[in-house]
Design an enzyme around this catalytic site. Structure first.
Site, PDB file in Angstrom:
ATOM      1  N   GLY A  27       0.801  -1.218   0.000  1.00 30.03           N
ATOM      2  CA  GLY A  27       0.000   0.000   0.000  1.00 30.03           C
ATOM      3  C   GLY A  27       0.833   1.266   0.000  1.00 30.03           C
ATOM      4  O   GLY A  27       2.024   1.240  -0.282  1.00 30.03           O
ATOM      5  N   HIS A  33       4.002   1.279  -8.234  1.00 26.50           N
ATOM      6  CA  HIS A  33       2.983   0.241  -8.063  1.00 26.50           C
ATOM      7  C   HIS A  33       1.978   0.281  -9.233  1.00 26.50           C
ATOM      8  O   HIS A  33       1.581  -0.755  -9.766  1.00 26.50           O
ATOM      9  CB  HIS A  33       2.189   0.461  -6.777  1.00 26.50           C
ATOM     10  CG  HIS A  33       2.989   0.411  -5.516  1.00 26.50           C
ATOM     11  ND1 HIS A  33       3.214   1.516  -4.736  1.00 26.50           N
ATOM     12  CD2 HIS A  33       3.602  -0.626  -4.881  1.00 26.50           C
ATOM     13  CE1 HIS A  33       3.922   1.169  -3.662  1.00 26.50           C
ATOM     14  NE2 HIS A  33       4.178  -0.123  -3.729  1.00 26.50           N
ATOM     15  N   GLY A 148       8.241  -5.564  -8.945  1.00 27.93           N
ATOM     16  CA  GLY A 148       9.100  -4.480  -9.417  1.00 27.93           C
ATOM     17  C   GLY A 148      10.578  -4.829  -9.322  1.00 27.93           C
ATOM     18  O   GLY A 148      11.023  -5.488  -8.379  1.00 27.93           O
ATOM     19  N   LYS A 150      12.702  -2.700  -8.695  1.00 33.06           N
ATOM     20  CA  LYS A 150      13.200  -1.868  -7.588  1.00 33.06           C
ATOM     21  C   LYS A 150      13.686  -2.757  -6.440  1.00 33.06           C
ATOM     22  O   LYS A 150      14.698  -2.497  -5.816  1.00 33.06           O
ATOM     23  CB  LYS A 150      12.068  -0.957  -7.128  1.00 33.06           C
ATOM     24  CG  LYS A 150      12.159  -0.438  -5.719  1.00 33.06           C
ATOM     25  CD  LYS A 150      12.977   0.820  -5.674  1.00 33.06           C
ATOM     26  CE  LYS A 150      13.110   1.477  -4.322  1.00 33.06           C
ATOM     27  NZ  LYS A 150      12.472   0.934  -3.190  1.00 33.06           N
ATOM     28  N   SER A 187       7.390   3.854  -1.107  1.00 37.45           N
ATOM     29  CA  SER A 187       6.420   4.268  -0.081  1.00 37.45           C
ATOM     30  C   SER A 187       7.145   4.954   1.067  1.00 37.45           C
ATOM     31  O   SER A 187       6.567   5.779   1.767  1.00 37.45           O
ATOM     32  CB  SER A 187       5.660   3.055   0.446  1.00 37.45           C
ATOM     33  OG  SER A 187       5.019   2.394  -0.626  1.00 37.45           O
TER      34      SER A 187
HETATM   35  P1  AMP Z   1       5.882  -2.656  -1.742  1.00 37.98           P
HETATM   36  O1  AMP Z   1       4.531  -2.025  -1.593  1.00 37.98           O
HETATM   37  O2  AMP Z   1       7.006  -1.729  -1.432  1.00 37.98           O
HETATM   38  O3  AMP Z   1       5.979  -3.986  -1.063  1.00 37.98           O
HETATM   39  O4  AMP Z   1       6.049  -2.951  -3.290  1.00 37.98           O
HETATM   40  C1  AMP Z   1       5.101  -3.693  -4.005  1.00 37.98           C
HETATM   41  C2  AMP Z   1       5.619  -3.959  -5.385  1.00 37.98           C
HETATM   42  O5  AMP Z   1       5.870  -2.720  -6.046  1.00 37.98           O
HETATM   43  C3  AMP Z   1       6.939  -4.730  -5.382  1.00 37.98           C
HETATM   44  O6  AMP Z   1       6.922  -5.669  -6.442  1.00 37.98           O
HETATM   45  C4  AMP Z   1       7.953  -3.643  -5.611  1.00 37.98           C
HETATM   46  O7  AMP Z   1       9.137  -4.107  -6.211  1.00 37.98           O
HETATM   47  C5  AMP Z   1       7.196  -2.727  -6.545  1.00 37.98           C
HETATM   48  N1  AMP Z   1       7.759  -1.379  -6.545  1.00 37.98           N
HETATM   49  C6  AMP Z   1       8.054  -0.612  -5.453  1.00 37.98           C
HETATM   50  N2  AMP Z   1       8.612   0.552  -5.836  1.00 37.98           N
HETATM   51  C7  AMP Z   1       8.692   0.510  -7.190  1.00 37.98           C
HETATM   52  C8  AMP Z   1       9.181   1.411  -8.189  1.00 37.98           C
HETATM   53  N3  AMP Z   1       9.725   2.597  -7.875  1.00 37.98           N
HETATM   54  N4  AMP Z   1       9.092   1.045  -9.482  1.00 37.98           N
HETATM   55  C9  AMP Z   1       8.556  -0.159  -9.831  1.00 37.98           C
HETATM   56  N5  AMP Z   1       8.071  -1.040  -8.934  1.00 37.98           N
HETATM   57  C10 AMP Z   1       8.142  -0.725  -7.642  1.00 37.98           C
END
Ligand code: AMP
Length: 286
Positions: A27, A33, A148, A150, A187
């Site tokens: 989130g 995302h 991602g 990232k 986030s």
């Molecule tokens: P998180 O909410 O941080 O657990 O991320 C959820 C998904 O979004 C994961 O697959 C992350 O790798 C991806 N994600 C987070 N930040 C980025 C970004 N800047 N660019 C692309 N994907 C991202």
């Protein structure tokens, strides 16, 4: 777009889907995302996003309690990007009992870099991802999940898990989305003060410079790879950062490259560093 909070409602909402495309998140959504959601739309017959801050992947001293929770704004953005279904379970729903069964990823990949500095992190990630996969894909002949780049090491660990358990799930990746100055969207960027936000791009600049230095050092291995990495960490430290690691690794397995690979191999520069109390990570292909 439908929002469901229970496993039973999720399964019901997916009854008519033969091939869901799934984006797991914690989130506080940003354009990174949402890019994954847009990619997912082309890859399945129902686009599902989950929003769940997974306690299992946080150490007791980490930011589980303060992690931003913005469900309403997230749902609005998901709706605007054509998501079909949002799964936002409570902790009680996903972990009705303490989750004492856990998935232990291969230490060769999961105990280095992020796993070294955040022990147990990838066990927490794998355990929740397996649970979420089970929730979304159970009974489906095939599915797609989008992650991602990232979180490069996480993507590799999840791919490895999916392969080793022969899950009928295709893992697709999306490139890191960045702010105009080059800072990787995260986030956790909301934790940064204005001056920290202005400084934050230095992590990706340091990784870029390190990557170029390692390539230029070529083969044979002089100067020493570790010396270049330490220089890069010192340079960030001098700007007030507390780096955990800045390193150049092979893209294939995140292990250090041989001298020949330093010159011509497929490499990636990865880094994690704390700016004030905010821990940022980034990586760049070389
Ligand atoms: P998180 O909410 O941080 O657990 O991320 C959820 C998904 O979004 C994961 O697959 C992350 O790798 C991806 N994600 C987070 N930040 C980025 C970004 N800047 N660019 C692309 N994907 C991202």
């Amino acid at each position: 777009m439908k929002i469901v909070h229970t496993l039973a409602d999720l399964r019901l909402a997916l009854t008519d889907s033969a091939h869901p495309a799934f984006v797991p998140t914690m989130g506080n959504l940003h354009a990174g995302h949402l890019d994954l959601v847009t990619r997912a739309k082309a890859l399945g017959d129902c686009t599902v996003a989950s929003i769940f801050v997974n306690r299992l992947q946080f150490a007791p001293h980490e930011d589980f309690d303060s992690y931003p929770r913005t469900l309403e704004a997230d749902a609005e953005q998901l709706r605007a990007h054509g998501c079909d279904l949002v799964f936002a379970p409570s902790e009680r729903e996903l972990y009705p009992q303490p989750q004492t069964f856990k998935l232990l990823p291969d230490p060769a990949l999961a105990d280095i870099l992020e796993g070294h500095f955040r022990p147990g992190f990838f066990t927490g990630v794998c355990t929740v991802v397996m649970k979420l996969f089970q929730a979304v894909f159970a009974g489906k002949a095939q599915g797609t999940a989008v992650f991602g780049q990232k979180d490069r090491q996480q993507l590799m660990v999840v791919r490895h898990m999916t392969e080793q358990f022969a899950l009928p799930i295709r893992i697709v990746s999306g490139p890191t989305q960045r702010a105009a100055d080059g800072l990787a969207l995260s986030s956790r960027n909301v934790y940064l003060s204005a001056s920290e936000r202005a400084e934050a791009v230095q992590l990706s600049l340091a990784l870029k410079a390190l990557g170029q230095a390692v390539r230029a050092s070529g083969s044979p291995a002089l100067p020493d790879l570790l010396a270049l990495e330490q220089q890069a960490m010192h340079a960030l430290s001098a700007r007030g950062w507390k780096p955990d690691y800045l390193t150049v690794r092979r893209q294939s397995d995140l292990l250090p490259p041989t001298p020949t690979e330093r010159a011509t191999g497929a490499l990636v520069a990865l880094g994690a560093a704390r700016l004030g109390s905010t821990r940022l990570i980034d990586n760049l292909d070389i």
